[in-house]
Write a protein that holds these residues in place. Sequence first.
Motif, mmCIF file in Angstrom:
data_model
loop_
_atom_site.group_PDB
_atom_site.id
_atom_site.type_symbol
_atom_site.label_atom_id
_atom_site.label_comp_id
_atom_site.label_asym_id
_atom_site.label_seq_id
_atom_site.Cartn_x
_atom_site.Cartn_y
_atom_site.Cartn_z
ATOM 1 N N ALA A 81 5.100 -9.219 -2.797
ATOM 2 C CA ALA A 81 3.835 -9.811 -2.347
ATOM 3 C C ALA A 81 2.692 -8.822 -2.520
ATOM 4 N N ALA A 82 2.964 -7.550 -2.243
ATOM 5 C CA ALA A 82 1.913 -6.535 -2.358
ATOM 6 C C ALA A 82 1.474 -6.371 -3.814
ATOM 7 N N ASP A 83 2.425 -6.394 -4.751
ATOM 8 C CA ASP A 83 2.094 -6.277 -6.174
ATOM 9 C C ASP A 83 1.149 -7.392 -6.611
ATOM 10 N N ALA A 84 1.414 -8.599 -6.141
ATOM 11 C CA ALA A 84 0.615 -9.751 -6.568
ATOM 12 C C ALA A 84 -0.800 -9.702 -6.034
ATOM 13 N N LEU A 85 -1.010 -8.987 -4.898
ATOM 14 C CA LEU A 85 -2.322 -9.006 -4.250
ATOM 15 C C LEU A 85 -3.104 -7.705 -4.397
ATOM 16 N N GLU A 86 -2.506 -6.701 -5.046
ATOM 17 C CA GLU A 86 -3.161 -5.390 -5.068
ATOM 18 C C GLU A 86 -4.494 -5.416 -5.825
ATOM 19 N N MET A 119 4.319 -4.221 -9.943
ATOM 20 C CA MET A 119 5.028 -3.230 -10.745
ATOM 21 C C MET A 119 5.726 -2.190 -9.891
ATOM 22 N N ALA A 120 5.201 -1.913 -8.688
ATOM 23 C CA ALA A 120 5.900 -0.974 -7.808
ATOM 24 C C ALA A 120 7.261 -1.535 -7.437
ATOM 25 N N GLU A 121 7.340 -2.870 -7.278
ATOM 26 C CA GLU A 121 8.640 -3.495 -7.000
ATOM 27 C C GLU A 121 9.612 -3.224 -8.134
ATOM 28 N N SER A 122 9.126 -3.317 -9.376
ATOM 29 C CA SER A 122 9.975 -3.050 -10.532
ATOM 30 C C SER A 122 10.445 -1.605 -10.531
ATOM 31 N N ALA A 123 9.527 -0.683 -10.199
ATOM 32 C CA ALA A 123 9.889 0.735 -10.175
ATOM 33 C C ALA A 123 10.949 1.014 -9.115
ATOM 34 N N VAL A 124 10.796 0.411 -7.928
ATOM 35 C CA VAL A 124 11.765 0.607 -6.856
ATOM 36 C C VAL A 124 13.119 0.020 -7.233
ATOM 37 N N SER A 125 13.120 -1.192 -7.764
ATOM 38 C CA SER A 125 14.378 -1.824 -8.162
ATOM 39 C C SER A 125 15.065 -1.029 -9.263
ATOM 40 N N PHE A 126 14.275 -0.503 -10.178
ATOM 41 C CA PHE A 126 14.813 0.295 -11.278
ATOM 42 C C PHE A 126 15.474 1.565 -10.726
ATOM 43 N N SER A 166 -6.783 -7.524 -5.634
ATOM 44 C CA SER A 166 -7.868 -8.059 -4.799
ATOM 45 C C SER A 166 -8.079 -7.251 -3.529
ATOM 46 N N ASP A 167 -7.302 -6.200 -3.321
ATOM 47 C CA ASP A 167 -7.426 -5.396 -2.108
ATOM 48 C C ASP A 167 -7.268 -3.924 -2.492
ATOM 49 N N GLU A 168 -8.363 -3.186 -2.430
ATOM 50 C CA GLU A 168 -8.350 -1.804 -2.902
ATOM 51 C C GLU A 168 -7.441 -0.926 -2.052
ATOM 52 N N GLU A 169 -7.430 -1.153 -0.748
ATOM 53 C CA GLU A 169 -6.594 -0.332 0.132
ATOM 54 C C GLU A 169 -5.111 -0.575 -0.164
ATOM 55 N N LEU A 170 -4.761 -1.822 -0.349
ATOM 56 C CA LEU A 170 -3.385 -2.167 -0.690
ATOM 57 C C LEU A 170 -3.001 -1.595 -2.058
ATOM 58 N N LYS A 171 -3.952 -1.608 -2.979
ATOM 59 C CA LYS A 171 -3.704 -1.065 -4.315
ATOM 60 C C LYS A 171 -3.373 0.429 -4.249
ATOM 61 N N VAL A 172 -4.088 1.163 -3.413
ATOM 62 C CA VAL A 172 -3.814 2.596 -3.236
ATOM 63 C C VAL A 172 -2.417 2.799 -2.661
ATOM 64 N N TRP A 173 -2.066 1.967 -1.681
ATOM 65 C CA TRP A 173 -0.745 2.086 -1.048
ATOM 66 C C TRP A 173 0.373 1.827 -2.066
ATOM 67 N N VAL A 174 0.203 0.799 -2.869
ATOM 68 C CA VAL A 174 1.206 0.479 -3.898
ATOM 69 C C VAL A 174 1.322 1.623 -4.905
ATOM 70 N N ARG A 216 0.704 -2.208 8.681
ATOM 71 C CA ARG A 216 -0.704 -2.583 8.819
ATOM 72 C C ARG A 216 -1.126 -3.614 7.783
ATOM 73 N N PHE A 217 -0.303 -3.778 6.714
ATOM 74 C CA PHE A 217 -0.644 -4.745 5.679
ATOM 75 C C PHE A 217 0.060 -6.092 5.880
ATOM 76 N N LEU A 218 0.994 -6.147 6.844
ATOM 77 C CA LEU A 218 1.790 -7.366 6.995
ATOM 78 C C LEU A 218 0.933 -8.593 7.285
ATOM 79 N N SER A 219 -0.040 -8.442 8.174
ATOM 80 C CA SER A 219 -0.881 -9.588 8.514
ATOM 81 C C SER A 219 -1.684 -10.049 7.302
ATOM 82 N N LYS A 220 -2.153 -9.082 6.500
ATOM 83 C CA LYS A 220 -2.896 -9.437 5.276
ATOM 84 C C LYS A 220 -2.028 -10.278 4.351
ATOM 85 N N LEU A 221 -0.792 -9.831 4.163
ATOM 86 C CA LEU A 221 0.096 -10.518 3.236
ATOM 87 C C LEU A 221 0.470 -11.894 3.746
#
Length: 945
Positions: free
Chosen positions: A47-52, A1-8, A54-62, A126-131
């Motif tokens: 990619a981050a939206d789809a995985l947030e 959804m962050a991708e949608s917000a940015v694109s919007f 399952s990853d709490e740290e990534l979810k906070v970043w998004v 720092r999230f690139l390797s995770k993704l």
Amino acid sequence: MAESAVSFLLQRLAPVFENKVKLFIGVQAEVIYLKGQLELIRAFLRAADALEDSDEELKVWVRQVRDVVYEAEDLLDELELVQVHNRTNGFSISLRIRNMKARYRIAHQLKGINSRMKTISSTRKRFLSKLDTASEASNSINTGNVCLDLRGDALLLDNTDLVGIDRPKKKLIWWLIDGCPGRDVISVTGMGGMGKTTLVKKVYDDPEVRKHFKVCVWVTVSQSCKSEELLRDLAQKLFSEIRRPMPEGLESMCSDKLKEIIKDLLQRKRYLVVFDDAWHMYEWEAVKYALPNNNCGSRIMITTRRSDLAFTSSIESNGKVYNLKPLKEEEAWDLFRRNTFQGHSCPSYLIDICKNILRKCGGLPLAIVAISGVLATKDKHRIDEWDMICRSLGAEIQGNGKLDNFKTVFNLSFNDLPYHLKYCFLYLSIFPENYPIQRMRLIRLWIAEGFIEAKEGKTKENVADDYLKELLNRNLLQVAGTTSDGRVKTLRIHDLVREIIILKSKDQNFVSIVKEQSVSWPEKIRRLSVHGTLPYQQQQRSGSQLRSLLMFGVAENLPLGKLFPGGFKLLSVLDYQDAPLKKFPVAVIDLYHLRYLSLRNTKVKMVPGHIIGNLHNLETLDLKKTSVRELPVDILKLQKLRHLLVYQFKIKGYAQFYSKHGFKAPNGIGNLQSLQKLCFVEANQDCGMIIRQLAELSQLRRLGILKLREEDGKAFCLSIERLTNLLALSVTSEEENKVIDLTLLCTPPPFLNRLYLSGRLQELPSWIQSLQSLARLFLKWSCLNYDPLVYLQDLPNLAHLELLQVYNGDILHFRCGKFKKLKILGLDKFDGLKQVTVGKDAMPCLERLSIGRCELLKKVPSGIEHLSKLKVLEFFDMPDELMKTICPHGPGEDHCKVSHISNVYSTYWRDGGWDVYALDSFNRNCSPRSGTVMRSHEPRTQWKV
């Protein structure tokens, strides 16, 4: 959804860089920097939206990205307000000083936003390797272990675990084995969790099928599958199936070589290949030429959530599409009982609660199994626990691991949506449970929210309709009702899917839903949907970020100023529909950004000119079913107004069923050149000036005119000729016996598909015969001296025809082979009519026939027995002599002619309502007025644009 917000937000910034918006000094550089940061981060976000999850740290970043984007969007809107005030306030020194301060504040806040965005952007590395790791895993194991396990479970189910599978299984086996020797494609489609894989696997494993085909291969398609991977997987499984060694270098072969090998392997064999869970058209395009049409009776099966993919892949090969439906009520109960009570019966004291829970599952097998797994662990004597699950299913979905499978299946569909559809889909969470979602209301709301991108050659309404079709094609949304000519009228969303998108909306701070006083609000509210009660006892909340306010079933009236005392200057949607509102809301006077205002079905009587004239960005003004009868001249200031609906149906008595109140439009209505829908204007004013001004409204799609004067007929025709985009036209004369002269219309709107004419016609306009797109035609009070059917019978797309007091003759003849697409026919008040004749093969598609108030008609239509698709036959206020001829008891000599029709009714108008009697309720004395089965005060048919 962050991708949608940015694109919007990037979409919102586009006018700035097209020089359509001038920025203040100090702001332009900040906006340019912001745009650059957003573009850098957008590609990373999908990619981050789809995985947030399952990853709490990534979810906070998004979440941080989303919050910054929301704040930037608010600042841009505030900036626009400052610019407007600067232009409109002249040389007022105090206001100019205030605006100057606001400019500096906005510039300072933009700097702060850019600083935060820079920090957020730098940490994404720092999230690139995770993704990357997650993406590789997704490609190799079909979008994750959980999904793979789910599909494996579906393939291993025993027949004893299945319900409702026998009928579709038999049909699919018949399609596979019978039919032409050519290669056929058979697609099975339905929403995620419907049981497509389970059904097709049982068909695939059936001994009769395995015996019929020489080669059988099952290929599971990954959501992120690439063409070469799909071909390589197919080739490997074919070599294994026919027990031949795989050639060297298969892993590195290109697509063309793989296709050649596959085609050679299958060229002389009758094969069955299943592609399970296909997502995109390119997957089918990649393999279809590798699978030879060898005239051996080979078959390809595809399971997919995409209806358009199912249809396209099958239609190319003259194949078939099986749309898997939800389980029937008894089948759903059987599955629910087996899984919840391990085959035992449901305790009587839990039946009502279980039925309510089961209703929310909507016949979806995966949902039933998931909910059953939760309930199976509950104490069967704790009725309160079971009732709590029924009342708070959303919380149960969020906190119960046993429902993770259902969420995973849904998330696959949601994550596959392009960014512009994610906003549109989540927006459905604003509507209450089981609420019928009106298609056009939803489209107008989407446009007002800014979700719809303009496309060359299309209106925003056209684009929004495409978005809606895409959601329907993906089986994320269902059609609840259609019009008589086949257009989607209302929509519904599966109850459990609705619960999940409510959770997503809350988590993303996209929509806040308030259903009771005790519910806590988020700190910053962007969209507020109030269900049933206004939360005026809540702690006062800021409305500074509020974009939308919608009310559903609100019983009390509370001024907006008390709800948000700090104001809500960014509000773009205000929907009061069905609220107990008596006066036009004064609080909207300063809402520059307001695009959508609905006061439908309220008690508002007057629209203040000094208020409405300030709403310069208003696109939709819905005053339908209010008491407003006149609009002020200030309405002409609304140059962006697209939809103006001001009318109310009269249903005070029988004769007024098809009548309506409209409104008096101000002189100059032609200035509103963005109008697409204008209903219903009273035309008998200003010496016909209104009629002549209609010619300026070149964007009109729907037009409703009341009280058209006979002398204005020529001017009206000249105006209509210029409305080349018109799709629907409704015209009513001043009085029932007044003439509507439309014969001078030389070139009718080429795409007109709905036409409603109420008034005397000296002759039927000849141009009606040229309307190739006409699907609905209603004629009322025409009083023609000749049979109009001769001039209407060859209209190629006519689906609904209503004729009320149209013809003075004694015979109506529906000629052989005519009215080929007609589905609904109504004949009302033909005073001289004595006979209706239906020729051979006439009206082959007719499903509903209504005949009323024809006092001399004493027999059912001759030839009615040949109308094989007729499902409903209704007679209203017809002579008892006719009704006795079809009575199932006694002398009903024509009963056999209507015995094939499943629903035959006799309807009478009494004491302000309809009394409806079913044919099988007539008593043995053949009285058609006994055994009332329904009482209704609604109009039998509504004449509307």
